[in-house]
Design a protein around this motif. Structure first.
Motif, PDB file in Angstrom:
ATOM      1  N   ASN A 228      47.954 -36.469 -36.495  1.00 20.58           N
ATOM      2  CA  ASN A 228      46.858 -36.097 -35.470  1.00 20.58           C
ATOM      3  C   ASN A 228      46.063 -35.225 -36.079  1.00 20.58           C
ATOM      4  O   ASN A 228      45.665 -34.090 -35.336  1.00 20.58           O
ATOM      5  N   LEU A 229      45.497 -35.245 -37.198  1.00 23.53           N
ATOM      6  CA  LEU A 229      44.531 -34.320 -37.924  1.00 23.53           C
ATOM      7  C   LEU A 229      43.350 -34.486 -37.322  1.00 23.53           C
ATOM      8  O   LEU A 229      42.590 -35.616 -37.203  1.00 23.53           O
ATOM      9  N   THR A 230      42.680 -33.298 -36.633  1.00 20.52           N
ATOM     10  CA  THR A 230      41.240 -33.488 -36.164  1.00 20.52           C
ATOM     11  C   THR A 230      40.514 -32.255 -36.468  1.00 20.52           C
ATOM     12  O   THR A 230      41.188 -31.244 -36.928  1.00 20.52           O
ATOM     13  N   VAL A 231      38.989 -32.259 -36.377  1.00 18.61           N
ATOM     14  CA  VAL A 231      38.260 -31.292 -36.777  1.00 18.61           C
ATOM     15  C   VAL A 231      37.107 -31.231 -35.776  1.00 18.61           C
ATOM     16  O   VAL A 231      36.523 -32.406 -35.677  1.00 18.61           O
ATOM     17  N   ASP A 232      36.924 -30.116 -35.018  1.00 22.91           N
ATOM     18  CA  ASP A 232      36.227 -30.208 -34.072  1.00 22.91           C
ATOM     19  C   ASP A 232      35.187 -28.871 -34.453  1.00 22.91           C
ATOM     20  O   ASP A 232      35.282 -27.960 -35.072  1.00 22.91           O
ATOM     21  N   TYR A 233      33.832 -28.951 -33.846  1.00 32.14           N
ATOM     22  CA  TYR A 233      32.653 -27.945 -34.046  1.00 32.14           C
ATOM     23  C   TYR A 233      32.591 -27.316 -32.913  1.00 32.14           C
ATOM     24  O   TYR A 233      32.261 -27.815 -31.675  1.00 32.14           O
ATOM     25  N   VAL A 285      40.676 -22.378 -38.844  1.00 31.73           N
ATOM     26  CA  VAL A 285      39.185 -22.273 -38.718  1.00 31.73           C
ATOM     27  C   VAL A 285      38.669 -22.102 -39.683  1.00 31.73           C
ATOM     28  O   VAL A 285      38.715 -20.993 -40.890  1.00 31.73           O
ATOM     29  N   VAL A 286      37.278 -22.760 -40.009  1.00 36.14           N
ATOM     30  CA  VAL A 286      36.491 -22.496 -41.083  1.00 36.14           C
ATOM     31  C   VAL A 286      35.092 -22.304 -40.486  1.00 36.14           C
ATOM     32  O   VAL A 286      34.390 -23.177 -39.744  1.00 36.14           O
ATOM     33  N   PRO A 287      34.220 -21.313 -41.172  1.00 35.79           N
ATOM     34  CA  PRO A 287      32.754 -20.980 -40.567  1.00 35.79           C
ATOM     35  C   PRO A 287      31.985 -22.191 -41.013  1.00 35.79           C
ATOM     36  O   PRO A 287      32.225 -23.183 -42.128  1.00 35.79           O
ATOM     37  N   PRO A 317      36.362 -36.301 -41.815  1.00 35.58           N
ATOM     38  CA  PRO A 317      34.962 -35.449 -42.229  1.00 35.58           C
ATOM     39  C   PRO A 317      34.864 -34.419 -41.087  1.00 35.58           C
ATOM     40  O   PRO A 317      35.242 -34.358 -40.066  1.00 35.58           O
ATOM     41  N   PHE A 318      34.083 -33.429 -41.780  1.00 34.97           N
ATOM     42  CA  PHE A 318      33.691 -32.168 -40.783  1.00 34.97           C
ATOM     43  C   PHE A 318      32.423 -32.782 -39.929  1.00 34.97           C
ATOM     44  O   PHE A 318      31.436 -33.361 -40.316  1.00 34.97           O
ATOM     45  N   ALA A 319      32.203 -32.215 -38.726  1.00 39.88           N
ATOM     46  CA  ALA A 319      31.349 -32.559 -37.789  1.00 39.88           C
ATOM     47  C   ALA A 319      30.242 -31.524 -37.953  1.00 39.88           C
ATOM     48  O   ALA A 319      30.743 -30.307 -37.552  1.00 39.88           O
ATOM     49  N   GLY A 320      29.097 -31.629 -38.197  1.00 44.14           N
ATOM     50  CA  GLY A 320      28.150 -30.687 -38.398  1.00 44.14           C
ATOM     51  C   GLY A 320      27.314 -30.317 -36.907  1.00 44.14           C
ATOM     52  O   GLY A 320      27.681 -30.815 -35.796  1.00 44.14           O
ATOM     53  N   HIS A 321      26.160 -29.822 -37.006  1.00 46.21           N
ATOM     54  CA  HIS A 321      25.327 -29.620 -35.732  1.00 46.21           C
ATOM     55  C   HIS A 321      25.008 -31.165 -35.435  1.00 46.21           C
ATOM     56  O   HIS A 321      24.589 -32.023 -36.412  1.00 46.21           O
TER      57      HIS A 321
END
Length: 427
Positions: A228-233, A285-287, A317-321
């Motif tokens: 369950n790997l997730t990336v939130d912004y 956490v990544v800036p 993938p990373f989610a941007g603006h």
């Protein structure tokens, strides 16, 4: 069953292999030790005494420089035994029993050798537990093994006496056994360890066996990839989160270690993985500024007691603006506008390159007639000697022609008068 009995007979050292030194006093001339033998499978040395012994000790020496001493334990039928669970015997061993009987010291020694052609035993042996309850072992034939060698793998847990031969052998292209698959391990305990012994047979020659120290089960497990790997912004940072994989042993969260690998999407370029160990929460956490340009992330994990990493997880993938949504109609309109501009420019370019049309659209500017050029030219200037006009020469006068309209009268016309006549020059 016959194969197993035959295998056991090869590994049990007969009594004739034992020899005793420093016997009792000459009047008795007998060793108190009898039936001394070694079971290499269990790594168990057993013997009996002819007479009472007041002190005793056993010792095993194995190459290159390992030595272990123990106090014998009573066994069945007035026998004694010493267990060497961590010993490796395939390189040979020298075992000794010392003690005191009737006030005199004695020593009985046994030299154990691995029968078979040197270099015929299997090499590169390893085992791994995966998917919670599956076990795979692998090896390669020894450098001096005959071409028709076949190996047999025997395994048992240290907490149980029952021995299990490999249920599913893995064969190479030549049909030689080079691996084993176990599909039903017993219920797990953190103290579990496994003992393996790999024997070989061949019609051509004897094959040496290979044994190993006990394998601790918690060091053998290869974890599944993190789940369950997730990336939130959150507007300024990317929050990477994941779940622990399902494991055979109930490890606490702070006994796990993960590697976070941030990659450039669509290329083979990647950053150095970042290790995160002994954390209470699976969060990294990544800036936002650190992962611009289309990045993705993947993870792998292991326990602190194991050196084996899991396979990498799938990349996320990373989610941007948030990007503004562009409808299909807007895209079509922009395309039509661009096409119209291109068409108009092409038409104008074509028209400008055609000479008749260019004269029609852009007529030439009218030019002044040549006859008028002379009348518009300035009057010539007179150059005087010395730059001065003679004193007797009158100043030039501006002559203005005036045409008068006279009334019509009969008779001869009167001459027109053009101003006063200039006075004659004085002499």
């Amino acid at each position: 069953m016959a194969l197993l009995l035959g295998f056991a007979s090869l590994l049990v050292v007969p009594l004739s292999s034992a020899r005793c030194a420093d016997p009792l006093p000459a009047e008795e001339n007998q060793s108190p030790v009898i039936n001394m033998k070694l079971d290499p499978r269990k790594k168990l040395l057993t013997w009996s005494y002819r007479t009472n012994v007041t002190e005793q000790e056993c010792q095993m020496d194995t190459p290159p420089n390992s030595s272990t001493r123990q106090t014998p334990e009573p066994a069945d039928h007035d026998a004694y035994s010493c267990h060497f669970p961590n010993a490796v015997l395939h390189r040979g061993a020298f075992l000794t029993v010392r003690g005191t009987a009737g006030g005199a010291a004695f020593r009985c020694a046994l030299h154990f050798q691995n029968a078979g052609r040197e270099g015929s035993g299997a090499v590169n042996f390893s085992c791994v537990i995966y998917n919670v309850q599956l076990l795979n072992c692998s090896w390669a034939p020894g450098p001096a093994a005959p071409a028709d060698v076949q190996y047999q793998l025997h395994c048992w847990a240290c907490r149980e006496e029952e021995e299990i031969e490999c249920p599913h052998y893995i064969l190479d292209g030549a049909g030689t056994r080079v691996g084993c698959h176990f599909d039903a391990l017993p219920e797990p305990r953190l103290t579990d360890s496994y003992v393996f012994l790999l024997n070989g047979t061949s019609p051509e020659t004897e094959v040496q066996f290979v044994d190993f120290p006990p394998f601790r089960a918690i060091q053998m497990e290869k974890l599944n990839p993190p789940a369950n790997l997730t990336v939130d912004y959150n507007g300024s940072h990317h929050i990477i989160q994941w779940d622990n994989p399902k494991m055979r042993f109930d490890f606490p969260r702070n006994s796990l270690c993960y590697e976070v690998d941030i990659q450039v999407a669509g290329t083979s370029s990647q950053e150095d993985p970042v290790s995160q160990c002994r954390q209470e929460e699976n969060v990294y956490v990544v800036p936002y500024a650190a992962v611009r340009g289309g990045r993705s992330v993947r993870l792998r994990g292991r326990t602190l007691t194991s050196a084996m990493w899991s396979e990498w997880s799938a990349t996320v993938p990373f989610a941007g603006h948030p990007e503004p949504e562009v409808s299909g109609t807007a895209v079509a309109l922009v395309g039509l506008l661009v096409g119209a501009v291109v068409l108009l420019v092409s038409i104008l370019t074509f028209l400008c390159t055609r000479w008749p049309l260019r004269r029609t659209l852009f007529p030439p500017v009218p030019q002044v007639k040549p006859e008028l050029v002379g009348s518009l030219a300035p009057s010539p200037k007179i150059l005087w000697a010395g730059g001065h006009r003679p004193p007797s020469f009158p100043e030039p006068e501006d002559i203005v022609a005036v045409e008068e309209m006279l009334p019509c009268v009969s008779g001869p016309a009167a001459p027109a008068t053009r101003g006063p006549s200039p006075a004659p020059p004085q002499l």
